[in-house]
Structures are given as C-alpha cells and as structure tokens.
Design an enzyme around this catalytic site. Sequence first.
Site, PDB file in Angstrom:
ATOM      1  N   ASP A 189       0.862  -1.527   0.334  1.00 21.00           N
ATOM      2  CA  ASP A 189      -0.183  -0.304   0.268  1.00 21.00           C
ATOM      3  C   ASP A 189       0.838   1.107   0.441  1.00 21.00           C
ATOM      4  O   ASP A 189       1.938   1.417   0.693  1.00 21.00           O
ATOM      5  CB  ASP A 189      -1.433  -0.106   1.443  1.00 21.00           C
TER       6      ASP A 189
ATOM      7  N   ARG B  29      -7.330  20.527   5.415  1.00 25.60           N
ATOM      8  CA  ARG B  29      -7.073  19.570   5.687  1.00 25.60           C
ATOM      9  C   ARG B  29      -6.335  19.286   4.575  1.00 25.60           C
ATOM     10  O   ARG B  29      -5.197  18.394   3.644  1.00 25.60           O
ATOM     11  CB  ARG B  29      -7.814  18.085   5.850  1.00 25.60           C
TER      12      ARG B  29
ATOM     13  N   HIS C 256       2.292   8.459   5.129  1.00 19.03           N
ATOM     14  CA  HIS C 256       1.238  10.047   5.335  1.00 19.03           C
ATOM     15  C   HIS C 256       1.607  10.657   6.893  1.00 19.03           C
ATOM     16  O   HIS C 256       1.302  11.489   6.966  1.00 19.03           O
ATOM     17  CB  HIS C 256      -0.596   9.248   5.989  1.00 19.03           C
TER      18      HIS C 256
ATOM     19  N   ARG D  33     -15.674  12.360  12.855  1.00 19.81           N
ATOM     20  CA  ARG D  33     -16.530  10.404  12.504  1.00 19.81           C
ATOM     21  C   ARG D  33     -16.171  10.019  14.301  1.00 19.81           C
ATOM     22  O   ARG D  33     -16.316   9.201  13.863  1.00 19.81           O
ATOM     23  CB  ARG D  33     -15.933  10.320  11.495  1.00 19.81           C
TER      24      ARG D  33
ATOM     25  N   LYS E 230      -5.862  -0.910   6.569  1.00 23.90           N
ATOM     26  CA  LYS E 230      -6.583  -1.913   5.435  1.00 23.90           C
ATOM     27  C   LYS E 230      -7.280  -3.611   5.330  1.00 23.90           C
ATOM     28  O   LYS E 230      -6.893  -3.819   3.969  1.00 23.90           O
ATOM     29  CB  LYS E 230      -4.936  -2.046   4.307  1.00 23.90           C
TER      30      LYS E 230
ATOM     31  N   SER F 284      -6.820   4.682  -1.213  1.00 26.34           N
ATOM     32  CA  SER F 284      -6.803   2.671  -1.444  1.00 26.34           C
ATOM     33  C   SER F 284      -8.160   2.354  -1.261  1.00 26.34           C
ATOM     34  O   SER F 284      -7.728   1.299  -1.746  1.00 26.34           O
ATOM     35  CB  SER F 284      -6.266   2.563   0.292  1.00 26.34           C
TER      36      SER F 284
ATOM     37  N   HIS G 210      -1.493   2.793  -5.068  1.00 25.24           N
ATOM     38  CA  HIS G 210      -1.063   4.231  -4.879  1.00 25.24           C
ATOM     39  C   HIS G 210       0.304   4.289  -4.416  1.00 25.24           C
ATOM     40  O   HIS G 210       1.134   3.587  -3.810  1.00 25.24           O
ATOM     41  CB  HIS G 210      -2.519   5.043  -4.685  1.00 25.24           C
TER      42      HIS G 210
END
Length: 512
Positions: free
Chosen positions: A13, A154, A407, A192, A336, A63, A445
């Site tokens: 990933d 963001r 990230h 969230r 994932k 993803s 990606h």
Amino acid sequence: MNRPKPLALIIMDGFGLSEKSDGNAIKQAHTPNLDKFFEEYPDTVLDASGEAVGLPEGQMGNSEVGHLNLGAGRIVYQDYTRINKAIEEGTLPENDALKNAIQHVKDNNSALHLMGLLSDGGVHSHINHLFGLLEMARVKNIEKVYVHPILDGRDTPPRSAEKYLNQLEEKLAELGIGEIATVSGRYYTMDRDNRWDRTKKSYDALVLGEGLEASDAISALKQSYAADKSDEFVIPTVIKKNGQPVGTIKDNDAVIFYNFRADRARQITKALALEEFDEFERPAEHPENLYYVCMAEYDEEFNLPVAFPPLEIKNGFGEILSKEGFKQLRIAETEKYAHVTFFFNGGVEKKYPGEDRVLVPSPKVATYDEKPEMSAYEVTDKLLEKLDEDKYDVIILNFANPDMVGHTGFMDAAVKAVEAVDECLGKIIPRIVDMGGQVLLTADHGNSEKMKDSEGKPHTAHTTNQVPLIYIGGPEGVGVKPGKLADIAPTMLEILGLDTPEEMTGQSLLTR
C-alpha cells in the site's frame, strides 16, 4: 499453463514509482529482496490514479479506489466522477432525489439549504458540485436558497478558505440566487469520532441560529483567524442581518448535503434527519417534515433519499472464485483490512462462500512513525501458518506500511517501513514459489516515494505516480505489459485458467 497453487496478489500500500531519489523513501531503503525480484522476474508499470481508476484526470489515487478497481476488474467510476458527469451532461435536474427536494420546497413554499465542504480538495466534496446545485436551483426558480459552507484546511492548505468563500460569493452574485447562512470548520460539522459536542455546535448554528456571529462569511473567517483558528477549526458561526439569522433550517425545508464521502457526513446527518436520535437532546425547534438528500449513500440504514446510490459490481474477482469453488484468503492488519475485504469485494460487506479472512490488529500508537514496521511481521507469521495448511487457491494480502507511515511525513520512518515490507516479502514469496505458487506483486497508489514537496517540506499525501507489477514464478517466456489496476483481476483469471466475465472490461496483461 498449469494452475499455480496458491496464486497470491500482494499489495504494497502506498508504494509508487519515481526516478527521483531525493525524498524517495523507497529508493533510499535497503531492499535486497525487491531488488532481486525486479532483476529476476518480468515487471511493468500500472496506472493507479485519475481516469484509469475512475477519478477525474490528475486526481491522486487512494486505497479505497485502488482496491475497488483491483477486485472489480473494470474501471469503477467514483461518485466524484459520476457527479461531474451529471453536471457536464446537464442531467443533475433530472436526478430523482434532487428533483424531489426541489418539488418539496415548491409544494411547501419553503427554503432549500445546500450544505457541504467548501473546497476543491476532491476527497469529500468539490466546490463545482455546489455550483451545479446552485445553477439547478436557479433554473427551477427556487427563491429561498441558503448555503452552509464547511471550511476545509485538511485536503487544502490550512488557511485557504477565503479563496473559496470569494468564489462562492461571486457565483451567488452571478446567478442572483442564495445567501451564505452559516460558516463552520470541518472539525465540528464533519466529526466522525462520536464527539457529539462538536456536532451539536454545528446543529445549534444550523437549526437555532446560535453560535458565534458575523455580518458576512469573510468576517466570520477573519475573526477566526484573529483567534488563531485556521479553516478546519472555525467555530460554527451564524451570519446575521438586522440582528436575525439569515436562514436557519425550519419545518418543511429541504437540505442537500453535497459531500460524496460517507464517513464524515454521518453524524450531522443523524442529528438533522433521523427520527430516532439520543446523542444529545434536540430542541422543540427541531425541523419536522424535512426533506434531506444525501449526495451519496452515507449509511443504508438511514433510509434517506440518495442522489447517487452505489453502483452494483457484478462478477467481481472474489465472486467468480467463489462460484468456481476456489478457496481464497484475505489477510491484512486493521488499517487495511476493509480494503482487502469490503472494497476488494466491490463495496459489499458479505463474505463469499470459500472466502476466509484474517485480521491482524494494527499497533496502538499515536502515529505510525513511532512503529514503522506496524504489524507486518505478525501478518507475515500468520500467512506462513496459513500456507502450511495448503488449502487456499488464491491469497490477497496487503502491507499497510508504505502508505500509513508515508502519511506521517517522516522520511526515516518511511524508509524503515519499506525495509520491513522487503524483509517480509523475502520470507513469503520464496515460500509460495517453492510450493508451486505464483505471485503478482503490486501497489494500489503512490505515497512513500514522495516524502518531500517542491519546497523541501514534508509531503504527506498520496501521489499520481504509477505503481509496479512484478510477475513472480510464472512460466518461462510469459511476461507482463503495462496497464492499470483494473487489469489485475483479468490477469489473475487467465493465470488460473478461468474465463473473464463480460462485466470485466480490464484486460489480461500477460504476454508471450
């Protein structure tokens, strides 16, 4: 070709390809196993972003989209692209859910509220979709239109909202329709994590007209900046004219929430639109007979009108394996797990007969630069145990590290993440080949290959770079040609000697 057992699809990933070494964690990592695979086996490149995966041109992959395309064997057009198409083709006013919202407003002589993230980030929403809805409202002669922009910061720079608010004000002036009624940061309206105190602040501004006050949207933003709060953190602010809120959500109104990504749209939707709700006490003014449209499906249990319901993906890779009586294993760590199951199966939660799943918990750390190996070693041990059982025809495996550590923006950690994956591949792949199996090694990606931006600052986002595909253990003289993620499922079906169903528009990449 003899059928291999097992055939493994291994997804690294966030592992993209770039010639640049500077800021490239993948090039800087010590990867003896990957180096060997690239040298000894046929390899090629795949497109994993933009139109090749059903996103707009130039949009980086992610993803969810990557695994949807990998499992579907066709380009899966994302909600973002479907909405763009509807606007370009002029079919938005014919959309049932949107048409009904307009009719509801006309029948009740009430107001139309347009709410959503105001940016061109393209992750949760796009400002052009708001403009398309405003144009629709003008064509339909709706008189009372109120816009409730949620500020980003963001998926866009932290203090970029003024640009978007100005674009919105210009569009309202050009169309001669609508007013901005509230302004809030996504930290509040798009929470969230069940922090309902944040959701309530947004609800109070939208329904009661209570919160911070300003005379216009730009003033609301400026007073937030003066308090050192950037776009994302703007406290819900009510725009007032002559001492009264410009437009609160009232009985018989209609709301169109134009965010197309579900996760951060659910809480405020529950608070505004669901009959049963007990996260906080709603006031007597809670709107009755509200027609509330979700741009995409936020949750099927909401039972609310959806403008762009999910597309059904028939005959995806997992479904075909199941119909053919093959045994398949899906394995990943928590971060994932949904990708190798739900997304790979076309956005369907159900498990197919013959499909087993192994979830390895991700480490409990604040950010993954603290533990760049994440749970890769545990995933590897678990897989080696499963290989001992020798019962699976196909294995789908994801290593989360290059993406999740990429990230964080920390170069050293990203290098370690890539090295951990290399070490694990060195244990897994030779073992599969020794069993008479084959491996397609690829990615969904890019990310870790670009850890610095053009100014030398940390780069934490995905990229539009191509990803590798290595075909390991295949027959002599069989190679692979360049393609896209949607070509992987047809390639695997050919390796397994199965026909590709007509629904799969991807092509096998095998060459002889």
